[in-house]
Design a protein around this motif. Sequence first.
Motif, short mmCIF file in Angstrom:
data_model
loop_
_atom_site.label_atom_id
_atom_site.label_comp_id
_atom_site.label_asym_id
_atom_site.label_seq_id
_atom_site.Cartn_x
_atom_site.Cartn_y
_atom_site.Cartn_z
N GLN A 261 46.87 -60.93 -30.41
CA GLN A 261 47.11 -59.60 -30.95
C GLN A 261 46.35 -58.54 -30.16
O GLN A 261 45.33 -58.82 -29.53
CB GLN A 261 46.70 -59.55 -32.42
CG GLN A 261 47.39 -60.57 -33.30
CD GLN A 261 48.89 -60.40 -33.35
OE1 GLN A 261 49.39 -59.27 -33.46
NE2 GLN A 261 49.63 -61.50 -33.30
N LEU A 262 46.83 -57.32 -30.24
CA LEU A 262 46.13 -56.18 -29.64
C LEU A 262 44.90 -55.84 -30.47
O LEU A 262 44.86 -56.12 -31.68
CB LEU A 262 47.06 -54.96 -29.59
CG LEU A 262 48.25 -55.05 -28.65
CD1 LEU A 262 49.25 -53.96 -29.00
CD2 LEU A 262 47.81 -54.93 -27.22
N PRO A 263 43.90 -55.22 -29.86
CA PRO A 263 42.75 -54.74 -30.64
C PRO A 263 43.22 -53.78 -31.73
O PRO A 263 44.16 -53.00 -31.52
CB PRO A 263 41.89 -54.02 -29.60
CG PRO A 263 42.30 -54.60 -28.29
CD PRO A 263 43.75 -54.94 -28.43
N LEU A 264 42.58 -53.83 -32.87
CA LEU A 264 42.99 -52.99 -33.98
C LEU A 264 42.88 -51.51 -33.65
O LEU A 264 43.75 -50.71 -33.99
CB LEU A 264 42.13 -53.31 -35.22
CG LEU A 264 42.52 -52.63 -36.52
CD1 LEU A 264 43.94 -53.03 -36.93
CD2 LEU A 264 41.53 -52.97 -37.62
N ASN A 265 41.80 -51.12 -32.96
CA ASN A 265 41.59 -49.74 -32.57
C ASN A 265 41.91 -49.56 -31.09
O ASN A 265 41.25 -50.16 -30.25
CB ASN A 265 40.14 -49.31 -32.85
CG ASN A 265 39.83 -49.29 -34.34
OD1 ASN A 265 40.68 -48.96 -35.15
ND2 ASN A 265 38.61 -49.67 -34.69
N HIS A 266 42.90 -48.72 -30.80
CA HIS A 266 43.29 -48.51 -29.41
C HIS A 266 43.88 -47.12 -29.24
O HIS A 266 44.31 -46.48 -30.21
CB HIS A 266 44.30 -49.58 -28.96
CG HIS A 266 45.47 -49.74 -29.89
ND1 HIS A 266 45.60 -50.81 -30.74
CD2 HIS A 266 46.54 -48.94 -30.11
CE1 HIS A 266 46.71 -50.68 -31.43
NE2 HIS A 266 47.31 -49.55 -31.07
N CYS A 267 43.93 -46.68 -28.01
CA CYS A 267 44.52 -45.39 -27.67
C CYS A 267 46.00 -45.42 -28.02
O CYS A 267 46.71 -46.34 -27.60
CB CYS A 267 44.32 -45.09 -26.19
SG CYS A 267 45.22 -43.64 -25.58
N PRO A 268 46.51 -44.44 -28.77
CA PRO A 268 47.93 -44.46 -29.14
C PRO A 268 48.88 -44.21 -27.97
O PRO A 268 50.06 -44.54 -28.05
CB PRO A 268 48.04 -43.33 -30.17
CG PRO A 268 46.91 -42.41 -29.83
CD PRO A 268 45.80 -43.29 -29.34
N ILE A 269 48.34 -43.66 -26.87
CA ILE A 269 49.20 -43.37 -25.72
C ILE A 269 49.33 -44.58 -24.80
O ILE A 269 50.43 -44.94 -24.40
CB ILE A 269 48.66 -42.16 -24.93
CG1 ILE A 269 48.70 -40.91 -25.82
CG2 ILE A 269 49.48 -41.93 -23.66
CD1 ILE A 269 48.14 -39.67 -25.16
N CYS A 270 48.21 -45.23 -24.47
CA CYS A 270 48.25 -46.33 -23.49
C CYS A 270 47.79 -47.67 -24.03
O CYS A 270 47.83 -48.67 -23.31
CB CYS A 270 47.42 -45.94 -22.27
SG CYS A 270 45.63 -45.99 -22.55
N LEU A 271 47.32 -47.71 -25.27
CA LEU A 271 46.86 -48.93 -25.94
C LEU A 271 45.52 -49.46 -25.45
O LEU A 271 45.12 -50.58 -25.79
CB LEU A 271 47.90 -50.06 -25.87
CG LEU A 271 49.26 -49.76 -26.49
CD1 LEU A 271 50.15 -51.01 -26.44
CD2 LEU A 271 49.13 -49.27 -27.92
N TRP A 272 44.79 -48.68 -24.64
CA TRP A 272 43.48 -49.13 -24.20
C TRP A 272 42.53 -49.18 -25.39
O TRP A 272 42.53 -48.28 -26.23
CB TRP A 272 42.92 -48.19 -23.13
CG TRP A 272 41.76 -48.76 -22.39
CD1 TRP A 272 40.45 -48.52 -22.59
CD2 TRP A 272 41.82 -49.70 -21.31
NE1 TRP A 272 39.68 -49.24 -21.72
CE2 TRP A 272 40.49 -49.98 -20.92
CE3 TRP A 272 42.88 -50.34 -20.64
CZ2 TRP A 272 40.18 -50.86 -19.89
CZ3 TRP A 272 42.56 -51.22 -19.61
CH2 TRP A 272 41.24 -51.47 -19.24
N PRO A 273 41.72 -50.23 -25.52
CA PRO A 273 40.81 -50.33 -26.68
C PRO A 273 39.79 -49.19 -26.70
O PRO A 273 39.12 -48.93 -25.70
CB PRO A 273 40.10 -51.67 -26.45
CG PRO A 273 41.00 -52.44 -25.54
CD PRO A 273 41.65 -51.42 -24.65
N VAL A 274 39.71 -48.52 -27.82
CA VAL A 274 38.70 -47.48 -28.05
C VAL A 274 38.17 -47.66 -29.47
O VAL A 274 38.91 -48.05 -30.38
CB VAL A 274 39.27 -46.06 -27.86
CG1 VAL A 274 39.56 -45.77 -26.40
CG2 VAL A 274 40.54 -45.86 -28.68
N PRO A 275 36.90 -47.36 -29.71
CA PRO A 275 36.30 -47.64 -31.02
C PRO A 275 36.93 -46.89 -32.18
O PRO A 275 36.95 -47.38 -33.30
CB PRO A 275 34.83 -47.22 -30.82
CG PRO A 275 34.61 -47.26 -29.35
CD PRO A 275 35.92 -46.89 -28.73
N THR A 276 37.44 -45.68 -31.91
CA THR A 276 37.90 -44.82 -33.01
C THR A 276 39.41 -44.70 -33.11
O THR A 276 39.91 -43.93 -33.92
CB THR A 276 37.31 -43.41 -32.84
OG1 THR A 276 37.70 -42.90 -31.55
CG2 THR A 276 35.78 -43.46 -32.91
#
Length: 232
Positions: free
Chosen positions: A30-45
């Motif tokens: 699965q993808l990380p739960l928190n990610h950038c909505p544009i590129c899906l890169w994991p970000v804490p918020t």
Amino acid sequence: MQILNQKNCVLCAIPAKQDLCEPCYNHLPQLPLNHCPICLWPVPTAEICGACLIKPPAFTRTIAALRYTFPVDAMIHALKYQTDLAIAPILANFFITRFKATEKRIPDVIIPMPLHPIRLRERGFNQAMEISRYISKHMRIVLLPDSCQRIKHTPPQTGLAWKDRQKNIRKAFSCSINLSGKHVALIDDVMTTGATLNELAKILRKQGAAEISNWVIARTLPEINQIGSHRL
């Protein structure tokens, strides 16, 4: 007594009611739960990442079914390089399931990532097209299969640094259709840096597309302890 229509899991081969048995399906990456909505890169918020803020891509958002690691990578490899076309609807179903669970807005049209004619002759089919056909049919979204062309035959992006990927794919696409005001779903099998998707999205913008959503089966991401800065 023989059970009619009995399937075997495509991953572990045990009898299953669906294409994957329940344990294999539940352990898909699965993808990380928190990610950038544009590129899906994991970000804490779960906010837009720094790279997309500094240099916004031409696409609006990215939706991926899964993370590109085992066994998803093996399934995509079997489709692309072993001509296992039966894998295409399975991958498409992964995406449809994810979309229905998290999204509400349906795009106007679907455009599959085109292959250059030379690559298409070599492979015999376009994996993005095969996935798109299934998604289009089951989600009842108009498919525009020949609206864009890959006019530049480029070496594979695999193994290239992000700057080299951007240079490699530059001016590789053309598009002849009027997309004024349309929300376009751009479908591909894998998103790595996003350079190829972004280059085609630029062309779609020139044709009037108001919104562009990347729909991909899998997103390539580093291990958690390797996450750092990135660029599209």
